[in-house]
Design a protein around this motif. Structure first.
Motif, PDB file in Angstrom:
ATOM      1  N   LYS A 133      30.809  50.070  52.460  1.00 41.21           N
ATOM      2  CA  LYS A 133      30.912  48.870  53.295  1.00 41.21           C
ATOM      3  C   LYS A 133      29.576  48.141  53.423  1.00 41.21           C
ATOM      4  CE  LYS A 133      35.089  49.110  55.997  1.00 41.21           C
ATOM      5  NZ  LYS A 133      35.711  49.048  57.329  1.00 41.21           N
ATOM      6  N   GLN A 177      32.815  44.464  52.212  1.00 42.34           N
ATOM      7  CA  GLN A 177      33.429  44.664  53.530  1.00 42.34           C
ATOM      8  C   GLN A 177      34.885  45.115  53.449  1.00 42.34           C
ATOM      9  OE1 GLN A 177      32.175  44.215  57.009  1.00 42.34           O
ATOM     10  NE2 GLN A 177      30.502  44.855  55.674  1.00 42.34           N
ATOM     11  N   GLN A 189      37.416  37.819  53.901  1.00 39.68           N
ATOM     12  CA  GLN A 189      36.639  38.976  54.327  1.00 39.68           C
ATOM     13  C   GLN A 189      35.218  38.555  54.701  1.00 39.68           C
ATOM     14  OE1 GLN A 189      37.945  41.942  54.707  1.00 39.68           O
ATOM     15  NE2 GLN A 189      39.928  41.383  53.817  1.00 39.68           N
ATOM     16  N   LYS A 190      34.719  39.161  55.736  1.00 39.41           N
ATOM     17  CA  LYS A 190      33.339  38.904  56.134  1.00 39.41           C
ATOM     18  C   LYS A 190      32.409  39.404  55.038  1.00 39.41           C
ATOM     19  CE  LYS A 190      29.976  40.151  59.706  1.00 39.41           C
ATOM     20  NZ  LYS A 190      29.748  40.976  60.911  1.00 39.41           N
ATOM     21  N   CYS A 194      29.055  40.816  53.266  1.00 35.01           N
ATOM     22  CA  CYS A 194      27.977  41.718  53.661  1.00 35.01           C
ATOM     23  C   CYS A 194      26.696  40.922  53.838  1.00 35.01           C
ATOM     24  CB  CYS A 194      27.761  42.795  52.589  1.00 35.01           C
ATOM     25  SG  CYS A 194      29.166  43.896  52.389  1.00 35.01           S
TER      26      CYS A 194
END
Length: 807
Positions: A495, A499, A704-705, A707
């Protein structure tokens, strides 16, 4: 007009800096019976004024002007249509003809007339890239030869499609006929190739005269660049070469009666697409992002994406970091494409003799039950492959995953066709070891197909052996649409780079409600796995058995498994014979049906140095077998599992003692086996793998957020990866591919591998990290995760000459 021998056509678009020199060479030709067509293609500078100035001075000059930019092809077309010479030549406004060029060419044509006479070229350039210039000279200059009819076209298409018009003189009748066959279209780039393609197709005679260098080509002044950065406007012209290829294809379909021209078109298109990618590299990093969309907009034919990724591979094979950095930025700007998933493609290079393959087999059955179409893609098909579930379509790639080492394009085109043919909606990629991982990922994503990496091992696998993939796979993972991993600690690690990471248990091989538990009556130990030296330690069980029979002489060891080549199997036979254990250790080879072996066993033994979520362990626990294994504390199935007796890595004496205690006490065996079975049931009773995969598939339609590269954890791990790469590159510390044997003692192992002192210290660092994990897994995870970089920092302090600055 009948006195005109040669007509010269010059397309001009904003060439005021060069056009005077070009025209001066034309009007001062030693052959005077010529005419010159200066075609103004909507210039916005002073080019037209200069043309008109010369036209007023020389009646042989004719100026034709377009109100809008119509391309050099249209300019040449109008020049040909208005020409009167017996022969036609072409020149570019920024180049120069030798003063006696027309006279020499007219004389040659009178002595031995041909439809196409190809003469030599002087390349004028400031480029210091001698190899590139020499290669270009070989491409454009002719061979001394005389060709007839079909030989002309064959020679053209077999020599990488050199089709410049300015280094040839043509029979006007051929030019007129070719125009009748050509489309009335605008071609911003590649128009020379299109028109010469048609003329070479219909020409009756051709002669090459390399001894006459009559044209001076200024390399790097026009659209073609001798090197350096280009802008998006210029790059778009390279992208528009696809229009040329489309026009050539239409011509061949309408006019060629010969079979097999599709291969010629494929090669032609490949050349121009690769030419486009070559120039994409000359864009600034910021423009490269927009350039990718341009490539997609113009190159849309089947197999274009595979060829495009193949070209990227050729250019970035040894510089993947730069490409990944660009693609990361491209992903940030790319809008999310929501799609309903109907068809799943799952890839692994081989489908036999391994735990990953059994996982794939079970997963495919689960996906089918959930209503999905499933495509299994492999590189090989063998007699002992696992059975493919009914309803699954299996497809084999002729080009294996190792294709990227030399030629990825062939694999890329094939894989693209597979994904298109079966309307694949998502790619589940199990072969994280593949050399084609990055390129297969880029291909899939270029087709708007989400790409998920299924990582079947512990994240530290490669650091143990100094394998560069400990650095490369996390970098590539940043581009993936998601990852499936096999433990919480792996989820924690990955992660930091992606993410969208999901911890998923491997599916059970056997239905627990239907499994017949082992009776545990005998004294049989079973070891199951691929005969892999560094991973499975396949010779260690033999050493352990040498100790076991000292206490339990009637004990037997069944080794179920084989290596791909059979070399390790032979080595194992030799070791058993050397230790006189032929009656004690039975080699069973590879077995598709392993259930009978588990049913007859009393103890399951595992000697792996590392694992993700071993299917053999799950299977042993399913049959209620007490397990003795080398300690892998990060495995979810190991933590607090009373059905497993963990032994320190490599401690054959302790392993033998644990096995003897189990063999000598049936009640103890049953107690430990039942504990393992109940632990497994508790893990899977509330774990609906089908629902978990539904969650994964839905995640592809959610933003998705990203990284954050400013995140402390990301910086920690990225620093570790960079320093690990530095260590590989500067200390000659490479992957350990094989060793001759594993010893009973650690010192012998070190001696056989023959590591340098510094390399041994590196292995000790990994051992230190594992010990820390073992001691404080629940409460000190942060300390464990920073153990390796802290130790590496100490290592680098010892070599101040190689590393300057504080790590």
């Amino acid at each position: 007009m009948e006195s005109i021998k040669i007509s010269i056509v010059v397309p001009i678009h904003n060439d005021e800096e060069y056009v005077r020199a070009c025209v001066e060479r034309l009007i001062n030709q030693t052959l005077k019976d010529i005419e010159i067509f200066l075609v103004n293609d909507a210039s916005t500078d002073n080019s037209l004024s200069i043309m008109e100035e010369y036209a007023n001075l020389d009646k042989r000059i004719h100026v034709i002007s377009f109100d809008e930019n119509r391309s050099a092809f249209q300019a040449r077309k109008v020049g040909i249509e208005n020409s009167h010479g017996k022969y036609i030549m072409f020149a570019d406004a920024d180049d120069l003809l030798e003063l006696n060029a027309c006279e020499i060419l007219w004389k040659l044509e009178q002595e031995n007339p041909v439809d196409i006479l190809h003469f030599g070229t002087n390349v004028i350039t400031d480029s210091k890239d001698k190899a590139r210039i020499d290669g270009y000279k070989r491409l454009i200059n002719p061979r001394k030869e005389l060709l007839y009819c079909g030989e002309i076209f064959d020679a053209f298409v077999s020599r990488n499609f050199e089709g410049h018009l300015w280094n040839k003189i043509f029979n006007r009748e051929l030019c007129i006929y070719a125009l009748e066959k050509a489309e009335d279209i605008v071609l911003p780039k590649g128009q020379d190739k299109y028109f010469y393609w048609i003329m070479a197709f219909y020409a009756r005679t051709y002669r090459g005269c390399p001894e006459y260098n009559l044209y001076n080509y200024r390399y790097g002044l026009g659209v073609e660049s001798a090197g350096g950065h280009i802008g998006l406007d210029k790059f778009e012209l390279f992208c528009k070469q696809s229009w040329t290829e489309d026009a050539i294809e239409r011509f061949m379909i309408s006019n060629s009666k010969e079979a097999g021209y599709e291969k010629i078109l494929e090669k032609s298109r490949k050349n121009l697409l690769r030419h486009c990618v070559k120039n994409w590299k000359n864009l600034s990093d910021e423009d490269k992002i927009l350039g990718l969309d341009m490539i997609k907009e113009y190159w849309k034919k089947p197999e274009d994406i595979g060829e495009f990724v193949g070209a990227l591979c050729d250019h970035y094979r040894n510089d993947q970091d730069s490409l990944i950095a660009i693609m990361k930025q491209y992903n940030l700007k790319k809008p999310l494409i929501k799609k309903q998933i109907h068809t799943i493609a799952t890839y692994y290079h081989i489908y036999n003799n391994g735990g990953i393959q059994r996982v794939i087999s079970r997963l495919m059955a689960i996906w089918l039950e959930s209503g999905y179409n499933v495509i299994l893609i492999t590189d090989y098909e063998k007699e002992n492959d696992y059975e493919v579930p009914d309803g699954v379509v299996r497809v084999n790639c002729k080009k294996s995953g190792n294709a990227s080492a030399k030629d990825y394009a062939g694999r890329g085109r094939e894989l693209e066709n597979i994904l298109r043919e079966y309307n694949v909606d998502v790619m589940i990629y199990h072969d994280y070891l593949s050399k084609s991982l990055l390129w297969d990922l880029l291909l899939s994503k270029s087709m708007n197909i989400p790409f998920l990496i299924y990582y079947h091992n512990v994240f530290t696998k490669y650091i143990i052996f100094g394998d560069e993939r400990f650095y490369t796979i996390p970098k590539i993972a940043q581009l993936s649409d998601g990852m499936a991993v096999l433990s919480k600690i792996d989820e924690c690690f990955w992660k930091n780079f992606n993410q969208n990471v999901h911890f998923v248990n491997n599916p059970l091989t056997f239905d627990l409600s239907k499994v017949k538990k082992a009776s545990l009556d005998g004294k049989i130990i079973i070891w199951v796995g691929r005969l892999d030296e560094l991973h499975k330690r396949f010779q260690e069980p033999v050493t352990i058995m040498r100790e076991v029979i000292k206490r339990v002489p009637d004990a037997k060891l069944f080794i179920v498994g084989k290596d791909e080549s059979g070399k390790n199997f032979k080595r194992l036979q030799n070791r058993i014979a050397k230790l006189h254990l032929e009656d004690t250790v039975i080699l069973c080879g590879f077995q598709k049906d392993v259930a009978p072996f588990y049913e007859s066993a009393s103890v399951y033994l595992m000697t792996s140095t590392h694992e993700g979520s071993p299917m053999t362990l799950i299977e042993g626990l399913s049959f209620g077998l007490p397990t003795v294994m080398y300690d892998l504390p990060y495995l979810a199935l190991v933590q607090n599992n009373k059905g497993i007796i963990s032994i320190q890595q490599g401690d054959v004496i302790k392993a033998a003692e644990a096995i003897c205690e189990l063999l000598e006490d049936k009640e103890y065996r049953i107690e430990v086996g039942e504990s393992g079975r109940k632990f497994l049931e508790n893990v899977y009773i509330n774990d609906n793998i089908s629902d978990k995969w539904e969650e994964i598939f839905k995640s592809f339609s959610i933003h998705q957020k990203q990284c954050s590269e400013n995140n402390v954890e990301y910086i920690l791990w990225d620093t570790l990866l960079m320093h690990f790469k530095f260590l590989l590159e500067n200390n000659n510390y490479g992957q350990i591919s094989s060793v001759n044997d594993y010893s009973d003692e650690c010192q012998k192992l070190k001696r056989e591998i023959n590591l340098k002192n510094q390399e041994i210290e590196q292995l000790n660092i990994c051992k230190f990290a594992l010990e820390e994990t073992r001691k404080s897994f629940s409460y000190k995870l942060g300390l464990t995760l920073t153990a390796i970089p802290r130790k590496i920092k100490e290592l680098f302090k010892k070599d101040k000459n190689k590393i300057r600055g504080d790590i």
